[in-house]
Design an enzyme around this catalytic site. Sequence first.
Site, PDB file in Angstrom:
ATOM      1  N   LYS A 142       0.919  -1.028  -0.144  1.00  0.00           N
ATOM      2  CA  LYS A 142       0.013  -0.115   0.138  1.00  0.00           C
ATOM      3  C   LYS A 142       1.083   1.271  -0.094  1.00  0.00           C
ATOM      4  O   LYS A 142       2.047   1.265   0.562  1.00  0.00           O
ATOM      5  CB  LYS A 142      -0.951   0.031   0.999  1.00  0.00           C
ATOM      6  CG  LYS A 142      -1.973   0.937   1.103  1.00  0.00           C
ATOM      7  CD  LYS A 142      -3.248   0.301   0.250  1.00  0.00           C
ATOM      8  CE  LYS A 142      -4.214   1.236   0.204  1.00  0.00           C
ATOM      9  NZ  LYS A 142      -5.524   0.744  -0.576  1.00  0.00           N
ATOM     10  N   ASP A 182      -6.789   4.334  -4.883  1.00  0.00           N
ATOM     11  CA  ASP A 182      -7.428   4.334  -3.599  1.00  0.00           C
ATOM     12  C   ASP A 182      -8.164   5.794  -3.584  1.00  0.00           C
ATOM     13  O   ASP A 182      -8.183   6.518  -4.571  1.00  0.00           O
ATOM     14  CB  ASP A 182      -6.418   3.912  -2.487  1.00  0.00           C
ATOM     15  CG  ASP A 182      -7.160   3.707  -1.414  1.00  0.00           C
ATOM     16  OD1 ASP A 182      -7.923   2.661  -1.058  1.00  0.00           O
ATOM     17  OD2 ASP A 182      -7.313   4.531  -0.392  1.00  0.00           O
TER      18      ASP A 182
HETATM   19  P1  NAP Z   1     -12.726   8.370  -3.250  1.00  0.00           P
HETATM   20  O1  NAP Z   1     -13.115   7.875  -4.704  1.00  0.00           O
HETATM   21  O2  NAP Z   1     -11.823   9.399  -3.140  1.00  0.00           O
HETATM   22  O3  NAP Z   1     -13.935   8.612  -2.580  1.00  0.00           O
HETATM   23  C1  NAP Z   1     -13.934   8.622  -1.060  1.00  0.00           C
HETATM   24  C2  NAP Z   1     -15.399   9.189  -0.735  1.00  0.00           C
HETATM   25  O4  NAP Z   1     -15.549   9.280   0.707  1.00  0.00           O
HETATM   26  C3  NAP Z   1     -15.672  10.710  -1.201  1.00  0.00           C
HETATM   27  O5  NAP Z   1     -16.914  11.057  -1.656  1.00  0.00           O
HETATM   28  C4  NAP Z   1     -15.128  11.391   0.146  1.00  0.00           C
HETATM   29  O6  NAP Z   1     -15.816  12.723   0.262  1.00  0.00           O
HETATM   30  C5  NAP Z   1     -15.758  10.476   1.089  1.00  0.00           C
HETATM   31  N1  NAP Z   1     -15.340  10.711   2.557  1.00  0.00           N
HETATM   32  C6  NAP Z   1     -14.076  10.876   3.000  1.00  0.00           C
HETATM   33  N2  NAP Z   1     -13.902  11.072   4.220  1.00  0.00           N
HETATM   34  C7  NAP Z   1     -15.198  11.162   4.660  1.00  0.00           C
HETATM   35  C8  NAP Z   1     -15.773  11.279   5.712  1.00  0.00           C
HETATM   36  N3  NAP Z   1     -15.084  11.565   6.885  1.00  0.00           N
HETATM   37  N4  NAP Z   1     -17.269  11.414   6.016  1.00  0.00           N
HETATM   38  C9  NAP Z   1     -17.950  11.219   4.946  1.00  0.00           C
HETATM   39  N5  NAP Z   1     -17.486  10.996   3.507  1.00  0.00           N
HETATM   40  C10 NAP Z   1     -16.182  10.975   3.541  1.00  0.00           C
HETATM   41  O7  NAP Z   1     -12.297   7.041  -2.763  1.00  0.00           O
HETATM   42  P2  NAP Z   1     -12.703   5.405  -3.070  1.00  0.00           P
HETATM   43  O8  NAP Z   1     -11.754   4.672  -3.931  1.00  0.00           O
HETATM   44  O9  NAP Z   1     -14.239   5.369  -3.364  1.00  0.00           O
HETATM   45  O10 NAP Z   1     -12.291   4.810  -1.613  1.00  0.00           O
HETATM   46  C11 NAP Z   1     -13.305   4.585  -0.608  1.00  0.00           C
HETATM   47  C12 NAP Z   1     -12.797   3.377   0.484  1.00  0.00           C
HETATM   48  O11 NAP Z   1     -12.864   2.287  -0.033  1.00  0.00           O
HETATM   49  C13 NAP Z   1     -11.603   3.855   1.182  1.00  0.00           C
HETATM   50  O12 NAP Z   1     -11.657   3.256   2.338  1.00  0.00           O
HETATM   51  C14 NAP Z   1     -10.762   3.042   0.335  1.00  0.00           C
HETATM   52  O13 NAP Z   1      -9.399   2.519   1.016  1.00  0.00           O
HETATM   53  C15 NAP Z   1     -11.712   1.589   0.269  1.00  0.00           C
HETATM   54  N6  NAP Z   1     -11.318   0.676  -1.093  1.00  0.00           N
HETATM   55  C16 NAP Z   1     -11.365   1.441  -2.416  1.00  0.00           C
HETATM   56  C17 NAP Z   1     -10.795   0.703  -3.279  1.00  0.00           C
HETATM   57  C18 NAP Z   1     -10.833   1.085  -4.922  1.00  0.00           C
HETATM   58  O14 NAP Z   1     -10.842   0.213  -5.797  1.00  0.00           O
HETATM   59  N7  NAP Z   1     -10.732   2.356  -5.018  1.00  0.00           N
HETATM   60  C19 NAP Z   1     -10.533  -0.978  -3.422  1.00  0.00           C
HETATM   61  C20 NAP Z   1     -11.112  -1.154  -1.718  1.00  0.00           C
HETATM   62  C21 NAP Z   1     -11.257  -0.534  -0.921  1.00  0.00           C
HETATM   63  P3  NAP Z   1     -14.826  14.150   0.008  1.00  0.00           P
HETATM   64  O15 NAP Z   1     -14.791  13.990  -1.626  1.00  0.00           O
HETATM   65  O16 NAP Z   1     -15.438  15.327   0.375  1.00  0.00           O
HETATM   66  O17 NAP Z   1     -13.547  13.997   0.248  1.00  0.00           O
END
Ligand code: NAP
Length: 462
Positions: A142, A182
């Site tokens: 990571k 991520d």
């Molecule tokens: P992303 O596209 O950057 O989206 C994150 C979202 O969460 C955004 O809407 C963000 O809002 C919101 N957010 C962040 N902090 C928050 C809070 N305290 N309260 C409410 N909303 C909040 O990221 P993502 O890829 O979707 O990832 C989301 C989660 O899934 C993370 O835990 C990541 O590690 C996990 N994950 C992702 C993947 C992948 O393939 N992308 C795979 C496995 C796990 P803002 O725009 O306001 O910041």
Amino acid sequence: MKLEAELQHDSIAIAKAEEYVHGVLSQVKTRFEHEHEFIQAIEEVFCSLIPLFAKEDHYIEQAILERIVEPERLVSFRVPWVDDDHNIQINRGFRVQFNSAIGPYKGGLRFHPSVNQSIIKFLGFEQIFKNSLTGQPIGAGKGGADFDPKGKSDQEIMRFCQSFMTELMKHIGPNTDVPAGDIGVGAREIGYMFGQYKRLRGMYEAGVLTGKDPVSGGSLGRKEATGYGTVYFVNEMITDKQLCFAGSRIVVSGSGNVSIYAMEKAMELGGQVIACSDSEGYVVDYNGICLETVKKLKENEGKRIREYIKHHPDAYFFEDGQGIWSVPCDIALPCATENELDEMAAKILVANGVKAVGEGANMPSTKEAVAVFQENQVLFAPGKAANAGGVAVSALEMAQNSMRLSWTAEEVDQRLQEIMKEIYKESKACALTYADQDNLVTGANIAGFKKVADTMIMQGVI
Ligand code: NAP
């Protein structure tokens, strides 16, 4: 019926396993006392392994926990770049190469101001078990940086990505370590990093990064994979209890990559998504969230979710993202970030009749929240298993890159569905053997752990 002698043997074995686990845990807590998220992730996994160690004590003799908790390598580095006003900016970059027992290190990059060593280590540690659960030959890594992409111009993002990759490229490669996206890292950032890697290496190695745009060798279906996979997993879990998405009210936190595609699949299965959020607050739309508006705001225009109500005047916006858990629902899908769902929020969800919770994000529920769900017989899908679809399709992207082939979106989705079903089946089987059949936390941790631990033992003390 067990004989008294057998019962006595069992309780001695459990006491020995507990002593071992708590002993290692206390060493780890002393050694990494400031790394709170890392300790939280370790504690959850270690405690759920006690029933396994009670049955198979060779893991104790092999000092497997002491070994698995220490990353094989951790690099941190300076990331200098120049902003649009010609000011020099410095960020901190990280890559943890946690475990390569079953394949090259694999795991995403996160760009967010909260990134620090503890967060990268917790995410890397979780990745060990998640990647193992996918059944694919991928180890765990990571990385990321404390860089905030919000409000940055496209040129600034590009300069940052190029500087970040200039250092990171010394440590990665298609057969050593393969990063992906991520939080804060999507196809655009991956594209800039891939461009810089290619330029510095002087060769086209598509398999060095996953999550690329399909025109640069990315897999169709990768963007959707984590969200879709989460819903596929939850669907397996609830179908087992004669529940279904059709007709259910669903609340999904976040409005990023995972949330958007979890909402899309939940809607396709007939669920009604009534709330989503970002870090500023949440929207509730009892007519059903309009995904087209969310995609337009978040994917295309980079706007805030509060703007949703300008397009849908019947909807409501509330400041404070955590309040989203007070919206009554049947299925809750935390898809935003770690520790976004605490004990209080879990109690509110239970009081409002939630039937199932599926973690799209990594460690979104605190330990106390998980205990509330388990005590109240709420079906609970832990992130390690439920959100493994993203990395699973990343591994499919690696396979396509090495064969120089592109599978259709349908083919990728079919494979994703099979993988998620298999992860559910394996987690449930381990839950049944070592805990109770509904305890998928223990089931997923043991299923993921066994494969990696057995391989580490086969490879000797390295
Ligand atoms: P992303 O596209 O950057 O989206 C994150 C979202 O969460 C955004 O809407 C963000 O809002 C919101 N957010 C962040 N902090 C928050 C809070 N305290 N309260 C409410 N909303 C909040 O990221 P993502 O890829 O979707 O990832 C989301 C989660 O899934 C993370 O835990 C990541 O590690 C996990 N994950 C992702 C993947 C992948 O393939 N992308 C795979 C496995 C796990 P803002 O725009 O306001 O910041």
